[in-house]
Design an enzyme around this catalytic site. Sequence first.
Site, short mmCIF file in Angstrom:
data_model
loop_
_atom_site.label_atom_id
_atom_site.label_comp_id
_atom_site.label_asym_id
_atom_site.label_seq_id
_atom_site.Cartn_x
_atom_site.Cartn_y
_atom_site.Cartn_z
N GLU A 73 4.30 -14.35 69.04
CA GLU A 73 3.02 -14.00 69.67
C GLU A 73 2.57 -15.21 70.47
O GLU A 73 2.03 -16.17 69.92
CB GLU A 73 1.99 -13.63 68.60
N CYS A 105 -6.16 -16.12 73.04
CA CYS A 105 -4.93 -15.87 73.79
C CYS A 105 -5.02 -14.67 74.71
O CYS A 105 -4.26 -14.57 75.67
CB CYS A 105 -3.74 -15.72 72.85
#
Length: 429
Positions: free
Chosen positions: A173, A207
């Site tokens: 990720e 993010c």
Amino acid sequence: MDPFEETLRRLKESFNTGKTKPAKFRAEQLQSLGRFLQDNNKQLHDALAGDLGKLTKLSSAFIRKEPFGLVLIIAPWNYPLNLMIMPLVGAIAAGNCVVLKPSEISKNTEKVLAERLPQYLDQSCFAVVLGGPEETGQLLKHKFDYIFFTGSPRVGKIVMAAAAEHLTPVTLELGGKNPCYVDDSCDPQTVANCVAWFRYFNAGQTCVAPDYILCSQEMQERLVPALQNAITRFYGDNPQTSPNLGRIINQKHFKRLQGLLGCGRVAIGGQSDEGERYIAPTVLADVQETEAVMQEEIFGPILPLVTVRSLDETVELINRREKPLALYAFSKRSQVVKQVLARTSSGSFCGNDGFMHMTLSSLPFGGVGSSGMGRYHGKFSFDTFSNQRACLLSCPGMEELNDLRYPPYSPRNQQLLKWVLGSQSCTIL
């Protein structure tokens, strides 16, 4: 000369035109593939017999989801609790033993996790380990059955290289520069409220936050005062005193972000205080794509505005960069949002909203290309940490029927096999 270059270039260019995406094209190609198998049945049969001496074989199967075994979860510092616990839930639900590695940068959370979490979990199956880059590198030398990493693309490459030594599967990720396109049809204040909320949430250290806005020059002029209005509404006339605005994680990242404030033209904010690790909610106007703020993920409360002349230019700019973790499009015209969705690629997409897709457990979360690989959230977390084991169970007492598949293959047996396989799914072995 590279013998593959021309072929790969041709295929990539075809993909970029969107030729493979319509359902009609896919159906036509699958039908053509079916005709290939049918029209060339004898040649393929002879080829398989010549290469391997094998025929087509009937089978049935089911999937058994089993734990991988020993899992390593490496969490980041920006959401040090949430991004540790969420994958841990999936790993536990799937039946794995887990090594947890919290970030040493978020040292307070690391301390609580190390001291308190083991008191609640079976310590024979779960462990929290501590350390910085050196210790993490040492940890990665060991063989794990699965590795789940959240962090930067740079460190993601290190994790993937270490996993490759043991052929360990990974979920990465990562991050990237998430574009946000704002069409001229939008109400600027509506967009500004939404963008300001999820750009400056957690001081921009998210993010999936929009990393830059793409809009026309006219929309930029309308958007800047709207963003100023939203920032003042959320954080007051002096955001530094607002209890709702976070701080930069450490001095290293503060210095990095401070260096980006010289890009473009500071239209809003720009103030900083090293002692408090404070950077004001900032908007940079007239930013050029070549500037430093457009070369790396910002991960801070800085929002560049890049002007574009058309939707086509927007799509072209997005597509020549690495694939982002998230992509956002705002427009009152649904066909514009649908075009951005259809002509780009990203880990996730949101039209006319912020990162609310993150809150839906029915949607998988993850990146694509340099923004990551693998998916989790909800049931997808369970699937990520499960080995989908293909199983076949044959019923006893069927030996007479099984005789059909055993050599020698008489003309009669071959005819019976063709009849059976004509009405059943099969696998070419």
